[in-house]
Scaffold this motif. Structure first.
Motif, mmCIF file in Angstrom:
data_model
loop_
_atom_site.group_PDB
_atom_site.id
_atom_site.type_symbol
_atom_site.label_atom_id
_atom_site.label_comp_id
_atom_site.label_asym_id
_atom_site.label_seq_id
_atom_site.Cartn_x
_atom_site.Cartn_y
_atom_site.Cartn_z
ATOM 1 N N GLN A 111 0.805 -1.223 0.000
ATOM 2 C CA GLN A 111 0.000 0.000 0.000
ATOM 3 C C GLN A 111 0.840 1.276 0.000
ATOM 4 N N VAL A 112 1.881 1.313 0.823
ATOM 5 C CA VAL A 112 2.663 2.544 0.941
ATOM 6 C C VAL A 112 3.592 2.736 -0.264
ATOM 7 N N LEU A 113 4.390 1.730 -0.604
ATOM 8 C CA LEU A 113 5.334 1.887 -1.718
ATOM 9 C C LEU A 113 4.648 2.160 -3.058
ATOM 10 N N PRO A 114 3.511 1.501 -3.373
ATOM 11 C CA PRO A 114 2.860 1.814 -4.651
ATOM 12 C C PRO A 114 2.344 3.249 -4.754
ATOM 13 N N VAL A 115 2.315 3.969 -3.645
ATOM 14 C CA VAL A 115 1.952 5.391 -3.660
ATOM 15 C C VAL A 115 3.206 6.261 -3.668
ATOM 16 N N LEU A 116 4.157 5.951 -2.793
ATOM 17 C CA LEU A 116 5.335 6.800 -2.645
ATOM 18 C C LEU A 116 6.246 6.776 -3.872
ATOM 19 N N VAL A 117 6.444 5.611 -4.456
ATOM 20 C CA VAL A 117 7.381 5.520 -5.594
ATOM 21 C C VAL A 117 6.876 6.321 -6.802
ATOM 22 N N PRO A 118 5.601 6.193 -7.217
ATOM 23 C CA PRO A 118 5.130 7.049 -8.309
ATOM 24 C C PRO A 118 5.192 8.543 -7.979
ATOM 25 N N LEU A 119 4.879 8.903 -6.738
ATOM 26 C CA LEU A 119 4.968 10.313 -6.358
ATOM 27 C C LEU A 119 6.402 10.817 -6.458
ATOM 28 N N TYR A 120 7.347 9.989 -6.059
ATOM 29 C CA TYR A 120 8.764 10.378 -6.180
ATOM 30 C C TYR A 120 9.119 10.591 -7.650
ATOM 31 N N TRP A 121 8.687 9.675 -8.499
ATOM 32 C CA TRP A 121 8.994 9.812 -9.940
ATOM 33 C C TRP A 121 8.431 11.125 -10.475
ATOM 34 N N LEU A 122 7.202 11.434 -10.120
ATOM 35 C CA LEU A 122 6.588 12.669 -10.601
ATOM 36 C C LEU A 122 7.326 13.906 -10.093
ATOM 37 N N ALA A 123 7.758 13.874 -8.847
ATOM 38 C CA ALA A 123 8.319 15.074 -8.222
ATOM 39 C C ALA A 123 9.792 15.285 -8.518
ATOM 40 N N PHE A 124 10.572 14.221 -8.617
ATOM 41 C CA PHE A 124 12.025 14.388 -8.602
ATOM 42 C C PHE A 124 12.782 13.830 -9.807
ATOM 43 N N VAL A 125 12.222 12.891 -10.537
ATOM 44 C CA VAL A 125 12.986 12.251 -11.613
ATOM 45 C C VAL A 125 12.950 13.123 -12.867
ATOM 46 N N PRO A 126 14.110 13.405 -13.480
ATOM 47 C CA PRO A 126 14.133 14.182 -14.724
ATOM 48 C C PRO A 126 13.297 13.508 -15.807
ATOM 49 N N LYS A 127 12.505 14.302 -16.509
ATOM 50 C CA LYS A 127 11.620 13.750 -17.523
ATOM 51 C C LYS A 127 12.274 13.816 -18.903
ATOM 52 N N GLY A 128 11.759 13.003 -19.812
ATOM 53 C CA GLY A 128 12.286 12.939 -21.166
ATOM 54 C C GLY A 128 13.440 11.967 -21.327
ATOM 55 N N ARG A 129 13.694 11.150 -20.320
ATOM 56 C CA ARG A 129 14.818 10.208 -20.354
ATOM 57 C C ARG A 129 14.391 8.787 -20.716
ATOM 58 N N LEU A 130 13.097 8.510 -20.742
ATOM 59 C CA LEU A 130 12.635 7.162 -21.054
ATOM 60 C C LEU A 130 12.387 7.016 -22.550
ATOM 61 N N ALA A 131 12.546 5.789 -23.045
ATOM 62 C CA ALA A 131 12.375 5.505 -24.465
ATOM 63 C C ALA A 131 11.667 4.160 -24.621
ATOM 64 N N PRO A 132 11.057 3.917 -25.790
ATOM 65 C CA PRO A 132 10.392 2.624 -25.999
ATOM 66 C C PRO A 132 11.305 1.421 -25.754
ATOM 67 N N ARG A 133 12.596 1.578 -26.029
ATOM 68 C CA ARG A 133 13.507 0.443 -25.792
ATOM 69 C C ARG A 133 13.570 0.055 -24.318
ATOM 70 N N ASP A 134 13.196 0.969 -23.423
ATOM 71 C CA ASP A 134 13.212 0.658 -22.000
ATOM 72 C C ASP A 134 12.125 -0.348 -21.626
#
Length: 207
Positions: A111-134
């Motif tokens: 319950q906790v990690l499935p909420v915190l991890v996406p929120l972290y991605w939205l708030a802190f991870v640089p965007k535009g770095r993912l690609a279909p090959r991933d």
């Protein structure tokens, strides 16, 4: 992801993952009294393995380990935690009455990690770095786990999840469940790549 707030948030997530796995370990050890047997049981579950993945990735971010802080690894952890939460809610919820360490581990990992991890991605991870090959990386983790689980089951005739229990439900239903989960995982992964690109374009437009 190298800001102080990002590292503190990553440390919190790593701590939740560590406490969740540790609580589950304590509960299983209380029933078995054997460390090797407890480890063997714990590593059968995708939930616990994902908790360790989250601990490694976010612990690495908190400790400034650049190899583990790559956006594709954070995205893989994100998708895995979402899979853990959704499968537990849709296929496993209510099958067991949980108490003590089992309950603590369930809350933190399902319950906790499935909420915190996406929120972290939205708030802190640089965007535009993912690609279909991933998508190949995203899919490799659950596929490797599936193969590992089936091999374990062939060895000791025990399966961690009822929808993967070949001995009870047969290969057809197992293949159907696994295929549906894999398809959903890839669909969400593709949506994450598209969202990553959209957020990157929006940030660029805003300057």
């Amino acid at each position: 992801m190298d800001s102080r707030s990002a590292r503190l948030a990553a440390a919190l997530i790593a701590l939740c993952a560590a406490l969740g796995v540790a609580a589950g370990f304590s509960a299983v050890f209380g029933r078995t009294g054997s460390v090797p047997l407890t480890v063997w049981i714990m590593v059968a579950y995708f939930t616990n393995l994902t908790g360790l993945v989250v601990l490694a990735v976010f612990g690495g971010i908190a400790l400034r380990a650049p190899a583990l802080a790559q956006p594709r690894f954070v995205a893989t952890a994100l998708l895995a935690t979402l899979l853990v939460g959704l499968v537990q809610r849709l296929l496993l919820y209510g099958l067991r009455t949980l108490r003590g360490g089992d309950l603590v581990g369930d809350i933190l990992l399902h319950q906790v990690l499935p909420v915190l991890v996406p929120l972290y991605w939205l708030a802190f991870v640089p965007k535009g770095r993912l690609a279909p090959r991933d998508l190949a990386l995203f899919a490799s983790y659950p596929l490797i786990y599936l193969g590992y689980t089936l091999l374990r089951g062939a060895y000791d005739a025990r399966y961690p999840y009822p929808f993967l229990d070949v001995g009870k439900i047969g290969w057809g239903p197992v293949a159907a469940y696994a295929g549906a989960i894999a398809a959903a995982f890839l669909a969400v992964g593709w949506a994450l790549v598209l969202l990553d690109r959209r957020l990157a374009r929006r940030k660029a437009a805003l300057g």
